[in-house]
Design a protein around this motif. Structure first.
Motif, PDB file in Angstrom:
ATOM      1  N   PRO A   1       5.737  12.212  -8.953  1.00  0.00           N
ATOM      2  CA  PRO A   1       4.618  11.531  -9.606  1.00  0.00           C
ATOM      3  C   PRO A   1       4.411  10.086  -9.118  1.00  0.00           C
ATOM      4  CG  PRO A   1       5.925  12.724 -11.228  1.00  0.00           C
ATOM      5  CD  PRO A   1       6.654  12.796  -9.921  1.00  0.00           C
ATOM      6  N   VAL A   2       5.511   9.362  -8.864  1.00  0.00           N
ATOM      7  CA  VAL A   2       5.395   7.985  -8.371  1.00  0.00           C
ATOM      8  C   VAL A   2       4.684   7.981  -7.017  1.00  0.00           C
ATOM      9  CG1 VAL A   2       6.720   6.044  -7.433  1.00  0.00           C
ATOM     10  CG2 VAL A   2       7.315   6.984  -9.665  1.00  0.00           C
ATOM     11  N   LEU A   3       5.115   8.853  -6.109  1.00  0.00           N
ATOM     12  CA  LEU A   3       4.491   8.926  -4.795  1.00  0.00           C
ATOM     13  C   LEU A   3       3.014   9.291  -4.922  1.00  0.00           C
ATOM     14  CD1 LEU A   3       4.783   8.683  -1.746  1.00  0.00           C
ATOM     15  CD2 LEU A   3       5.486  11.082  -1.689  1.00  0.00           C
ATOM     16  N   GLY A   4       2.686  10.173  -5.838  1.00  0.00           N
ATOM     17  CA  GLY A   4       1.292  10.565  -6.045  1.00  0.00           C
ATOM     18  C   GLY A   4       0.426   9.396  -6.500  1.00  0.00           C
TER      19      GLY A   4
ATOM     20  N   VAL B   1       1.068   6.154  -6.099  1.00  0.00           N
ATOM     21  CA  VAL B   1       1.020   5.154  -5.029  1.00  0.00           C
ATOM     22  C   VAL B   1       0.079   5.605  -3.918  1.00  0.00           C
ATOM     23  CG1 VAL B   1       2.394   4.009  -3.250  1.00  0.00           C
ATOM     24  CG2 VAL B   1       3.285   4.210  -5.565  1.00  0.00           C
ATOM     25  N   ARG B   2       0.168   6.867  -3.535  1.00  0.00           N
ATOM     26  CA  ARG B   2      -0.688   7.384  -2.464  1.00  0.00           C
ATOM     27  C   ARG B   2      -2.153   7.353  -2.888  1.00  0.00           C
ATOM     28  NH1 ARG B   2       0.817  12.489   1.125  1.00  0.00           N
ATOM     29  NH2 ARG B   2       2.279  10.947   1.917  1.00  0.00           N
ATOM     30  N   GLY B   3      -2.419   7.569  -4.168  1.00  0.00           N
ATOM     31  CA  GLY B   3      -3.788   7.493  -4.668  1.00  0.00           C
ATOM     32  C   GLY B   3      -4.386   6.102  -4.508  1.00  0.00           C
ATOM     33  N   VAL B   4      -3.560   5.071  -4.560  1.00  0.00           N
ATOM     34  CA  VAL B   4      -4.040   3.700  -4.406  1.00  0.00           C
ATOM     35  C   VAL B   4      -4.069   3.293  -2.932  1.00  0.00           C
ATOM     36  CG1 VAL B   4      -3.564   1.270  -4.952  1.00  0.00           C
ATOM     37  CG2 VAL B   4      -3.245   3.025  -6.705  1.00  0.00           C
ATOM     38  N   LEU B   5      -3.009   3.586  -2.192  1.00  0.00           N
ATOM     39  CA  LEU B   5      -2.871   3.082  -0.823  1.00  0.00           C
ATOM     40  C   LEU B   5      -3.511   3.964   0.244  1.00  0.00           C
ATOM     41  CD1 LEU B   5       0.795   1.761  -0.843  1.00  0.00           C
ATOM     42  CD2 LEU B   5      -1.309   0.462  -1.055  1.00  0.00           C
ATOM     43  N   ARG B   6      -3.490   5.264   0.066  1.00  0.00           N
ATOM     44  CA  ARG B   6      -4.039   6.236   1.014  1.00  0.00           C
ATOM     45  C   ARG B   6      -3.221   6.381   2.294  1.00  0.00           C
ATOM     46  NH1 ARG B   6      -6.956   8.616  -2.532  1.00  0.00           N
ATOM     47  NH2 ARG B   6      -8.752   7.488  -3.302  1.00  0.00           N
TER      48      ARG B   6
ATOM     49  N   GLN C   1       2.944   3.793   4.210  1.00  0.00           N
ATOM     50  CA  GLN C   1       3.034   2.701   3.233  1.00  0.00           C
ATOM     51  C   GLN C   1       3.307   3.242   1.839  1.00  0.00           C
ATOM     52  OE1 GLN C   1       0.385  -0.570   2.887  1.00  0.00           O
ATOM     53  NE2 GLN C   1      -0.042  -0.635   5.080  1.00  0.00           N
ATOM     54  N   SER C   2       2.739   4.387   1.524  1.00  0.00           N
ATOM     55  CA  SER C   2       2.946   4.982   0.209  1.00  0.00           C
ATOM     56  C   SER C   2       4.418   5.310  -0.007  1.00  0.00           C
ATOM     57  CB  SER C   2       2.105   6.251   0.057  1.00  0.00           C
ATOM     58  OG  SER C   2       0.735   5.936   0.119  1.00  0.00           O
ATOM     59  N   GLU C   3       5.054   5.873   1.007  1.00  0.00           N
ATOM     60  CA  GLU C   3       6.481   6.197   0.887  1.00  0.00           C
ATOM     61  C   GLU C   3       7.313   4.926   0.717  1.00  0.00           C
ATOM     62  OE1 GLU C   3       7.563   8.617   4.222  1.00  0.00           O
ATOM     63  OE2 GLU C   3       6.185  10.226   3.642  1.00  0.00           O
ATOM     64  N   GLU C   4       6.952   3.901   1.458  1.00  0.00           N
ATOM     65  CA  GLU C   4       7.679   2.631   1.368  1.00  0.00           C
ATOM     66  C   GLU C   4       7.537   2.019  -0.026  1.00  0.00           C
ATOM     67  OE1 GLU C   4       7.121  -1.741   3.317  1.00  0.00           O
ATOM     68  OE2 GLU C   4       6.919  -0.036   4.676  1.00  0.00           O
ATOM     69  N   VAL C   5       6.329   1.991  -0.539  1.00  0.00           N
ATOM     70  CA  VAL C   5       6.093   1.412  -1.868  1.00  0.00           C
ATOM     71  C   VAL C   5       6.748   2.269  -2.939  1.00  0.00           C
ATOM     72  CG1 VAL C   5       4.312   0.839  -3.571  1.00  0.00           C
ATOM     73  CG2 VAL C   5       4.020   0.153  -1.185  1.00  0.00           C
TER      74      VAL C   5
ATOM     75  N   VAL D   1       9.424   1.060  -5.725  1.00  0.00           N
ATOM     76  CA  VAL D   1       9.268   1.294  -7.166  1.00  0.00           C
ATOM     77  C   VAL D   1      10.544   1.888  -7.744  1.00  0.00           C
ATOM     78  CG1 VAL D   1       8.050   2.678  -8.895  1.00  0.00           C
ATOM     79  CG2 VAL D   1       6.763   1.504  -7.097  1.00  0.00           C
ATOM     80  N   LEU D   2      11.126   2.839  -7.042  1.00  0.00           N
ATOM     81  CA  LEU D   2      12.338   3.482  -7.559  1.00  0.00           C
ATOM     82  C   LEU D   2      13.526   2.512  -7.566  1.00  0.00           C
ATOM     83  CD1 LEU D   2      11.680   6.946  -5.967  1.00  0.00           C
ATOM     84  CD2 LEU D   2      11.636   6.393  -8.405  1.00  0.00           C
ATOM     85  N   VAL D   3      13.579   1.623  -6.594  1.00  0.00           N
ATOM     86  CA  VAL D   3      14.626   0.587  -6.608  1.00  0.00           C
ATOM     87  C   VAL D   3      14.379  -0.353  -7.785  1.00  0.00           C
ATOM     88  CG1 VAL D   3      15.533  -1.421  -5.348  1.00  0.00           C
ATOM     89  CG2 VAL D   3      15.137   0.738  -4.140  1.00  0.00           C
ATOM     90  N   GLU D   4      13.114  -0.717  -7.980  1.00  0.00           N
ATOM     91  CA  GLU D   4      12.777  -1.578  -9.118  1.00  0.00           C
ATOM     92  C   GLU D   4      13.119  -0.885 -10.438  1.00  0.00           C
ATOM     93  OE1 GLU D   4       8.951  -3.972 -11.043  1.00  0.00           O
ATOM     94  OE2 GLU D   4       8.668  -2.809  -9.213  1.00  0.00           O
ATOM     95  N   LEU D   5      12.887   0.408 -10.502  1.00  0.00           N
ATOM     96  CA  LEU D   5      13.217   1.173 -11.706  1.00  0.00           C
ATOM     97  C   LEU D   5      14.718   1.061 -12.007  1.00  0.00           C
ATOM     98  CD1 LEU D   5      12.048   3.194 -13.806  1.00  0.00           C
ATOM     99  CD2 LEU D   5      12.713   5.010 -12.243  1.00  0.00           C
TER     100      LEU D   5
END
Length: 194
Positions: free
Chosen positions: A42-45, A47-52, A56-60, A64-68
């Motif tokens: 869900p996180v990747l989904g 992020v990918r919806g915003v970044l396309r 970059q989506s995988e990186e972000v 996010v998961l590290v921040e979590l």
């Protein structure tokens, strides 16, 4: 066999995502592993919806998961579900990446616009050259007509003494004398030391 994680409000046999995130806040690595497995898709989904951009989506998403993991203690179950909180983190991080990229593009545009501005030294040189040209014109006006014509033809049109003499229909010796006298007057007018 892995136990299913309870993400929605339906009853489950294992701890729900909310409970697992509380355990993550206490440093439980196994709980984090289970949270990671449950939310990475869900996180990747989001992020990918915003970044396309997939890379970059995988990186972000990874950020996010590290921040979590680092900020799990900030999660408050009373304010919403763990999944909602996590996806909010993901959306914010993705939007931050877009804004950062836009700011970088704007900085590059601004630098390119400023790059077209002449350097201070160039401006000074242009002003000095303009002032020198004006001073030379002023000093040329102090010469006699024959001196001014001789100097102008020789220095601005590149003619030899003989060509100047032929063009002005005067003897070569006269042209040489008038040019010598004219150049001395120019030198004195311009303040050049011999």
């Amino acid at each position: 066999m892995k136990e299913a994680i309870h993400i929605t409000g339906a009853p489950s046999t294992g701890p729900g995502l909310d409970e697992l995130l509380v355990r993550v806040a206490r440093g439980d690595q196994q709980a984090f592993s289970r949270v990671y497995d449950a939310v990475c898709g869900p996180v990747l989904g989001v992020v990918r919806g915003v970044l396309r951009d997939p890379a970059q989506s995988e990186e972000v998403a990874q950020e996010v998961l590290v921040e979590l993991w680092r900020t799990a203690a900030r999660y408050q179950p009373s304010r919403g579900s763990a999944l909602t909180w996590t996806l909010t983190l993901a959306h914010r991080r993705a939007v931050d990446r877009v804004r950062s990229a836009q700011a970088a593009v704007e900085r590059e545009r601004k630098a390119a616009r400023l790059g077209g501005t002449p350097a201070f030294d160039d401006v000074v040189e242009q002003v000095e050259a303009r002032l020198e040209r004006e001073q030379v014109r002023r000093c040329l006006r102090t010469l006699t007509e024959l001196q001014r014509q001789s100097v102008t033809l020789a220095y601005y049109r590149g003619l030899a003494y003989r060509e100047v003499a032929e063009l002005l229909a005067v003897p070569l010796g006269t042209v040489k004398t008038r040019m010598r006298d004219g150049l001395i007057r120019l030198r004195d007018c311009l303040g050049v030391n011999a």
